[in-house]
Scaffold this motif. Sequence first.
Motif, PDB file in Angstrom:
ATOM      1  N   SER A 110      58.949  20.564  31.611  1.00  0.00           N
ATOM      2  CA  SER A 110      60.108  19.720  31.301  1.00  0.00           C
ATOM      3  C   SER A 110      60.318  19.703  29.790  1.00  0.00           C
ATOM      4  N   SER A 111      61.362  19.021  29.371  1.00  0.00           N
ATOM      5  CA  SER A 111      61.657  18.897  27.940  1.00  0.00           C
ATOM      6  C   SER A 111      60.954  17.696  27.306  1.00  0.00           C
ATOM      7  N   THR A 133      57.907  14.752  20.543  1.00  0.00           N
ATOM      8  CA  THR A 133      57.582  15.283  19.221  1.00  0.00           C
ATOM      9  C   THR A 133      58.733  15.037  18.250  1.00  0.00           C
ATOM     10  N   ALA A 134      59.955  15.319  18.677  1.00  0.00           N
ATOM     11  CA  ALA A 134      61.128  15.116  17.823  1.00  0.00           C
ATOM     12  C   ALA A 134      61.302  13.647  17.444  1.00  0.00           C
ATOM     13  N   LYS A 136      46.696  14.917  26.263  1.00  0.00           N
ATOM     14  CA  LYS A 136      47.534  15.265  25.118  1.00  0.00           C
ATOM     15  C   LYS A 136      47.341  14.266  23.975  1.00  0.00           C
ATOM     16  N   GLN A 195      57.805  16.882  26.253  1.00  0.00           N
ATOM     17  CA  GLN A 195      56.941  17.035  25.071  1.00  0.00           C
ATOM     18  C   GLN A 195      57.775  17.277  23.819  1.00  0.00           C
ATOM     19  N   SER A 196      58.779  18.122  23.894  1.00  0.00           N
ATOM     20  CA  SER A 196      59.606  18.384  22.705  1.00  0.00           C
ATOM     21  C   SER A 196      60.401  17.143  22.306  1.00  0.00           C
ATOM     22  N   GLU A 197      60.854  16.351  23.268  1.00  0.00           N
ATOM     23  CA  GLU A 197      61.563  15.091  22.967  1.00  0.00           C
ATOM     24  C   GLU A 197      60.634  14.123  22.240  1.00  0.00           C
TER      25      GLU A 197
END
Length: 185
Positions: A93-94, A100-101, A128, A96-98
């Motif tokens: 899914s998105s 982090t951002a 994590k 982890q990047s969300e």
Amino acid sequence: MKNKKALFIIDMQKGSFTAKTPRHDTRGVVNRINSLSQIFRALDFPVIFIQHDGTKSNEFIPNTTEWELLDDLKTHPTDILINKYANDVFYNSSLQSELTALGVNELFITGCATDFCVESTIQSGITKDYNITVVADAHTTGNRPHLKAEKVIEHYNWIWQNMIPTQGRIDVKNFEQIKKEIIAY
């Protein structure tokens, strides 16, 4: 560094709350989630609604009634919506990047189902190195063949209280405790 918090609301979808799949204390869980969401938004912390996309298994298909969030859940245009494809929301899914951002390092977990998607996401978040707070009275599940829903919830709250985290921490607190702590934040 101050912890940046995010509220996870996992799988609170119409297809998981039917006459055939009743959930423990649905109204209470929804009310506590709505209250926490309001507090998180007021503090400018992300509120993240996670919806299961079961297109591969021909269930919980996006934009169907089954996939929709419960009508009583209060959403806001600033909320983040994430599709998930397995029990663990981090998988493909998105999310982890969300996170982090946004600079998020502390997760507050609510939702359905305690013993599947909530549990899997908590386990993944621990590996994590996130700081995790499980909202003890804001996750739910249904009765299982050998155990009533209330006991499943009690059991998992106990497990999470006794887990050994990696670099982060894990706490299990009820809604009232969290509300007092966050408002004092």
